[in-house]
Design an enzyme around this catalytic site. Structure first.
Site, PDB file in Angstrom:
ATOM      1  N   GLU A 150       5.277  -2.489   9.965  1.00 41.07           N
ATOM      2  CA  GLU A 150       6.049  -1.368   9.686  1.00 41.07           C
ATOM      3  C   GLU A 150       7.324  -1.530   9.933  1.00 41.07           C
ATOM      4  O   GLU A 150       7.407  -2.475  11.009  1.00 41.07           O
ATOM      5  CB  GLU A 150       5.324   0.047  10.084  1.00 41.07           C
ATOM      6  CG  GLU A 150       4.107   0.104   9.831  1.00 41.07           C
ATOM      7  CD  GLU A 150       3.809   0.695   8.386  1.00 41.07           C
ATOM      8  OE1 GLU A 150       4.599   0.263   7.464  1.00 41.07           O
ATOM      9  OE2 GLU A 150       2.734   1.287   7.911  1.00 41.07           O
ATOM     10  N   ASN A 184       7.923   1.245   2.097  1.00 40.70           N
ATOM     11  CA  ASN A 184       8.687   1.604   3.189  1.00 40.70           C
ATOM     12  C   ASN A 184       9.356   0.211   3.832  1.00 40.70           C
ATOM     13  O   ASN A 184       9.967   0.146   4.691  1.00 40.70           O
ATOM     14  CB  ASN A 184       8.045   2.322   4.325  1.00 40.70           C
ATOM     15  CG  ASN A 184       6.999   1.575   5.013  1.00 40.70           C
ATOM     16  OD1 ASN A 184       6.592   0.305   4.607  1.00 40.70           O
ATOM     17  ND2 ASN A 184       6.490   2.035   6.163  1.00 40.70           N
ATOM     18  N   ASP A 187      -4.026  -8.785   6.881  1.00 33.08           N
ATOM     19  CA  ASP A 187      -4.320  -7.600   7.748  1.00 33.08           C
ATOM     20  C   ASP A 187      -5.521  -7.100   7.386  1.00 33.08           C
ATOM     21  O   ASP A 187      -6.393  -7.303   6.389  1.00 33.08           O
ATOM     22  CB  ASP A 187      -3.084  -6.788   7.498  1.00 33.08           C
ATOM     23  CG  ASP A 187      -2.266  -6.434   6.102  1.00 33.08           C
ATOM     24  OD1 ASP A 187      -3.341  -6.952   5.213  1.00 33.08           O
ATOM     25  OD2 ASP A 187      -1.606  -5.868   5.749  1.00 33.08           O
ATOM     26  N   HIS A 213       7.478  -2.482   4.333  1.00 37.36           N
ATOM     27  CA  HIS A 213       6.846  -3.436   5.453  1.00 37.36           C
ATOM     28  C   HIS A 213       6.151  -4.503   4.573  1.00 37.36           C
ATOM     29  O   HIS A 213       6.041  -4.616   3.447  1.00 37.36           O
ATOM     30  CB  HIS A 213       5.564  -2.441   5.892  1.00 37.36           C
ATOM     31  CG  HIS A 213       4.488  -2.042   5.061  1.00 37.36           C
ATOM     32  ND1 HIS A 213       3.611  -0.890   5.006  1.00 37.36           N
ATOM     33  CD2 HIS A 213       3.999  -2.608   3.788  1.00 37.36           C
ATOM     34  CE1 HIS A 213       2.702  -0.956   4.085  1.00 37.36           C
ATOM     35  NE2 HIS A 213       2.823  -1.877   3.239  1.00 37.36           N
TER      36      HIS A 213
HETATM   37  P1  PGA Z   1       0.816  -2.842  -3.009  1.00 36.80           P
HETATM   38  O1  PGA Z   1       1.110  -2.891  -1.550  1.00 36.80           O
HETATM   39  O2  PGA Z   1       0.847  -4.009  -3.692  1.00 36.80           O
HETATM   40  O3  PGA Z   1      -0.345  -2.162  -3.552  1.00 36.80           O
HETATM   41  O4  PGA Z   1       1.967  -2.155  -3.951  1.00 36.80           O
HETATM   42  C1  PGA Z   1       2.054  -3.562  -1.035  1.00 36.80           C
HETATM   43  C2  PGA Z   1       2.043  -3.437   0.527  1.00 36.80           C
HETATM   44  O5  PGA Z   1       1.777  -2.120   1.039  1.00 36.80           O
HETATM   45  O6  PGA Z   1       2.234  -4.231   1.279  1.00 36.80           O
END
Ligand code: PGA
Length: 240
Positions: A143, A136, A67, A138
């Site tokens: 999302e 959350n 992404d 995702h």
């Molecule tokens: P993080 O992010 O590895 O910084 O916890 C995970 C995500 O938001 O996909």
């Protein structure tokens, strides 16, 4: 729907790097889906170490970023391409022509998203996708509420996602939009690794076995998906 629980963040990083190492040694022309975010950083450090010390080569490998934020200038330090560039790409022998990211500078993001899907298909399809898990639930920037058959597309980021990523944007707002591989893109990969570490992820991890959260859907729906946790992230898992 395999589950691996390890003692520490370091152990998770070694395990995930080992899985990527095995994939690439078995199939040098592997096509990888790679995340930014904090959790994978020690994975990249371990891959760079294996490249330098153990002959792990990415010379025939292709990489597709999961992404990218929309609205950041090319080379912005918080752009996901730059994050993975700094941690991994610049330190290994992966040819730049085979490093792909969503083209967020394109005037038509829908057309650019379709081209990204085509580039994945042209490379032979994703062999292994590595995913962090958002607070959350995702995966990539899919999302909650994302369709299981969604493909690479423009999305709006949840308010909580923007708050969680605010540290990377000390002088400006976190972008509100991104282009992300879809859940359908991820589910079409030959294998998936989902990783989560730390007590902050424990509440969301505890909900993955039953909820409609994207990370849970990928873990449960994909025939070759493994969830790799440290003990802190696993600490609120319901008993079997
Ligand atoms: P993080 O992010 O590895 O910084 O916890 C995970 C995500 O938001 O996909």
């Amino acid at each position: 729907m395999a589950l691996v629980v390890l003692s520490s963040l370091e152990a998770v990083a070694t395990w995930v790097a080992g899985a990527i190492d095995e994939q690439v040694r078995q199939k040098p022309a592997s096509v990888l889906g790679l995340p930014a975010g904090g959790t994978p950083q020690p994975v990249y450090a371990e891959l760079v170490r294996r490249h330098r010390e153990e002959g792990l080569s990415f010379a025939h490998t292709s990489a597709f970023g999961l992404d990218e934020y929309v609205g950041l200038p090319s080379g912005h330090p918080a752009s996901f391409r730059q994050v993975v560039e700094q941690a991994f790409y610049r330190h290994v022998d992966l040819p730049v022509a085979r490093i792909h990211s969503p083209d967020i500078a394109a005037p038509d993001l829908a057309a650019a998203s379709a081209r990204y899907e085509q580039a994945i298909a042209d490379a032979g399809g994703l062999d292994l996708v590595v995913l962090g898990i958002g607070l959350n639930g995702h995966v990539a920037f899919n999302e909650p509420g994302s369709a299981l058959d969604s493909r690479t597309r423009l999305v709006e980021l949840a308010a909580g996602t923007r708050r969680a990523n605010a540290a990377a944007f000390p002088h400006e707002p976190v972008p509100a939009r991104a282009v992300t591989m879809g859940l359908g893109t991820i589910l079409a990969a030959r294998s998936c690794l989902l990783m989560a570490c730390g007590a902050g992820k424990a509440p969301i991890v505890a909900r993955l076995s039953e909820s409609a959260l994207p990370a849970g859907q990928v873990w449960r729906s994909h025939p070759r998906a493994t969830l790799v946790l440290d003990q802190a992230a696993a600490s609120q898992l319901p008993p079997d």
